[in-house]
Design a protein around this motif. Structure first.
Motif, mmCIF file in Angstrom:
data_model
loop_
_atom_site.group_PDB
_atom_site.id
_atom_site.type_symbol
_atom_site.label_atom_id
_atom_site.label_comp_id
_atom_site.label_asym_id
_atom_site.label_seq_id
_atom_site.Cartn_x
_atom_site.Cartn_y
_atom_site.Cartn_z
ATOM 1 N N PHE A 1 32.565 50.797 50.341
ATOM 2 C CA PHE A 1 31.501 51.038 49.370
ATOM 3 C C PHE A 1 30.695 52.265 49.746
ATOM 4 O O PHE A 1 30.592 52.631 50.910
ATOM 5 N N LYS A 2 30.188 52.921 48.687
ATOM 6 C CA LYS A 2 29.304 54.060 48.874
ATOM 7 C C LYS A 2 27.890 53.567 48.587
ATOM 8 O O LYS A 2 27.716 52.637 47.798
ATOM 9 N N TYR A 3 26.890 54.203 49.208
ATOM 10 C CA TYR A 3 25.512 53.801 48.907
ATOM 11 C C TYR A 3 24.603 55.017 48.933
ATOM 12 O O TYR A 3 24.937 56.052 49.536
ATOM 13 N N HIS B 1 23.681 48.007 41.276
ATOM 14 C CA HIS B 1 25.071 47.765 41.672
ATOM 15 C C HIS B 1 26.024 48.288 40.620
ATOM 16 O O HIS B 1 25.861 48.016 39.428
ATOM 17 N N ARG B 2 27.061 49.010 41.059
ATOM 18 C CA ARG B 2 28.136 49.342 40.135
ATOM 19 C C ARG B 2 29.007 48.106 39.962
ATOM 20 O O ARG B 2 29.474 47.536 40.949
ATOM 21 N N VAL B 3 29.199 47.685 38.725
ATOM 22 C CA VAL B 3 30.168 46.625 38.436
ATOM 23 C C VAL B 3 31.181 47.221 37.468
ATOM 24 O O VAL B 3 30.809 47.836 36.465
ATOM 25 N N LEU C 1 37.306 64.859 32.722
ATOM 26 C CA LEU C 1 38.432 64.407 33.543
ATOM 27 C C LEU C 1 37.876 63.940 34.886
ATOM 28 O O LEU C 1 37.486 64.755 35.730
ATOM 29 N N HIS C 2 37.777 62.623 35.048
ATOM 30 C CA HIS C 2 37.287 62.032 36.298
ATOM 31 C C HIS C 2 38.513 61.765 37.163
ATOM 32 O O HIS C 2 39.276 60.830 36.900
ATOM 33 N N LEU C 3 38.708 62.599 38.189
ATOM 34 C CA LEU C 3 39.919 62.507 39.013
ATOM 35 C C LEU C 3 39.540 62.145 40.442
ATOM 36 O O LEU C 3 39.225 63.024 41.258
ATOM 37 N N ASN D 1 27.637 61.922 39.990
ATOM 38 C CA ASN D 1 26.688 61.179 40.815
ATOM 39 C C ASN D 1 26.447 59.832 40.147
ATOM 40 O O ASN D 1 25.437 59.624 39.477
ATOM 41 N N GLU D 2 27.452 58.963 40.306
ATOM 42 C CA GLU D 2 27.340 57.631 39.690
ATOM 43 C C GLU D 2 26.122 56.904 40.233
ATOM 44 O O GLU D 2 25.450 56.169 39.503
ATOM 45 N N GLU D 3 25.810 57.153 41.528
ATOM 46 C CA GLU D 3 24.704 56.428 42.153
ATOM 47 C C GLU D 3 23.371 56.805 41.498
ATOM 48 O O GLU D 3 22.530 55.935 41.245
HETATM 49 MG MG MG Z 1 34.913 56.492 42.282
#
Ligand code: MG
Ligand code: ADP
Ligand code: UVW
Length: 401
Positions: A14-16, A88-90, A205-207, A381-383
């Protein structure tokens, strides 16, 4: 100052980030990897630089403990910067969750119920939530769903052409994933170009390890390459992406593979790994340099599929203003970007080789000045997006309560 802690759980990592929401800067960020392996690893970027530790991390609860230890040892202190909420990413929200949702026991049951639709992800997401609830029992926990951004898909895009009643009963439709990233990136593009989001026809394009393409029309997701689960679409690190569904029937009959074996094959032993033995794009390039033909074919297949989706989405959008590359491969791999767009001048896409080759961690344009379509690289930057939505959700729930 209000800080939000964000946990982005994967199946074995996991990333935080701890984010100061006044400045939207990360006070600390890190990665806990190889959870469940004999030896795990934490990498923590704090105020005094980067620290790494190797230790056994049997599960996500232990991983969470390791993250807290890294904060204790290397700062910043979580007593000094107590998070006001944990986001939290779900990955899978099914048809139930489109909004960022404050986690309750009932929400947890629903996330668990969706695990069969995202077997690599939802169970890990739930473990992350439960570990975080133990560590931070007094703050709200908010789930932000990968599927949420794709709620705007039109029925023709989300419908699979199979028996309609059976599909309805078993929740079979396209949901789409990486939505938090596609939303963050497409909005960042509009701001960066200083153009109204509503005017732009974009392909994102999310790679990363997982990879997906998204057609974004005026800020709304109108098609995306992942489907019922995060398996469909592009060729990925270990996932096959698109194939003729009859391949499953054939392998089940002829190779006597069970359902679980097929699941394992397509999710964990396919993609560039299945073709070459390398799951990491950097290793694939190194093997190609060494003359490995399997690795060459893996990259060619990866690029062929990418180009296929770019063309398809240009057609669906009925025009194209922007193509953007993001995530680990998209942000770092100039050869993949150039390969995916080679020969697309007829669509108005002209890449500038010098700009594409530049190494940078910032949002940037890599197309030529005379390219009709603007091509960008945007670090996702999903976080941060999860933190923004978490803060909004607790604001709303406080106002409602
Ligand atoms: Mg990812
Ligand atoms: N410099 C690089 N060149 C090519 N690929 C890279 C580079 N750095 C990272 N990657 C790729 O990015 C992938 C990880 O991307 P990331 O977005 O972090 O994925 P995820 O979030 O799915 O774990 C790695 O598996 C690797 O293939
Ligand atoms: C949904 C998905 O595939 O996520 P990731 O790329 O993090 O594995």
């Amino acid at each position: 100052m209000s800080a939000v802690l964000v946990v982005n759980s994967g199946s074995s990592s996991f990333k935080y980030q701890l984010i100061d929401m006044d400045t939207e800067e990360a006070l600390a960020s890190g990665l806990v990897e190889r959870i469940g392996d004999a030896s795990g690893q934490t990498t923590h970027h704090g105020p005094h630089g980067t620290s790494e530790r190797t230790l056994a991390i049997p599960d996500h609860t232990a991983g969470f403990r390791a993250m807290l230890d890294a904060f204790d040892a290397d700062g910043p202190s979580l007593t000094e910067y107590p998070p006001v909420a944990v986001g939290h990413r779900v990955v899978h929200g099914g048809k139930r969750f489109f909004e960022p949702t404050v986690v309750t026991p009932l929400v947890e049951i629903n996330i668990e119920d969706l695990a069969d639709l995202a077997p690599l992800h939802n169970p890990a997401n739930l473990q992350g939530i439960r570990a975080a609830e133990k560590a931070f029992p007094d703050v709200p926990h908010v789930a932000v769903f990968d599927t949420a951004f794709h709620r705007t898909l039109p029925p023709a895009a989300y419908t699979y052409a199979i028996d309609a009643e059976l599909a309805e009963r078993h929740r079979v439709r396209r949901y789409g994933f990486h939505g938090t990233s596609h939303k963050y990136v497409s909005e960042t593009v509009a701001r960066y170009l200083d153009r109204p989001l509503g005017d732009l026809k974009q392909i994102v394009l999310h790679l990363g390890n997982g990879a997906s393409a998204c057609a974004v029309d005026g800020g709304r997701s109108v098609d995306t390459s992942m489907g019922l689960t995060p398996l469909e679409g592009l060729v990925m690190g270990t996932r096959s992406g698109d194939l003729d569904p009859a391949v499953l029937v054939h392998l089940s009959r002829r190779a006597q593979l069970s359902t679980d074996e097929l699941d394992e094959l397509l999710n964990r032993r396919s993609g560039i790994f299945g073709l070459s033995g390398h799951r990491d794009m950097r290793d694939l390039h190194a093997a190609i340099v060494d003359g490995d033909q399997g690795a060459r074919l893996a990259l060619d297949t990866y690029l062929h599929r990418l180009k296929h989706y770019i063309g398809a989405y240009a057609a669906l959008l009925g025009g194209l203003d922007v193509v953007t590359f993001t995530a680990g491969v998209g942000e770092n791999d100039a050869a993949v970007r150039a390969g995916a767009l080679a020969g697309l001048e007829f669509l108005g896409i002209r890449i500038d080789e010098g700009r594409n080759a530049e190494r940078s961690k910032n949002t940037r344009i890599i197309s030529a000045d005379d390219s009709a379509v603007t091509v960008l690289v945007v670090p996702t930057n999903e976080e941060l997006e999860i933190a923004r939505q978490t803060l909004a959700a607790i604001g709303e729930s406080a106002a409602a309560g």
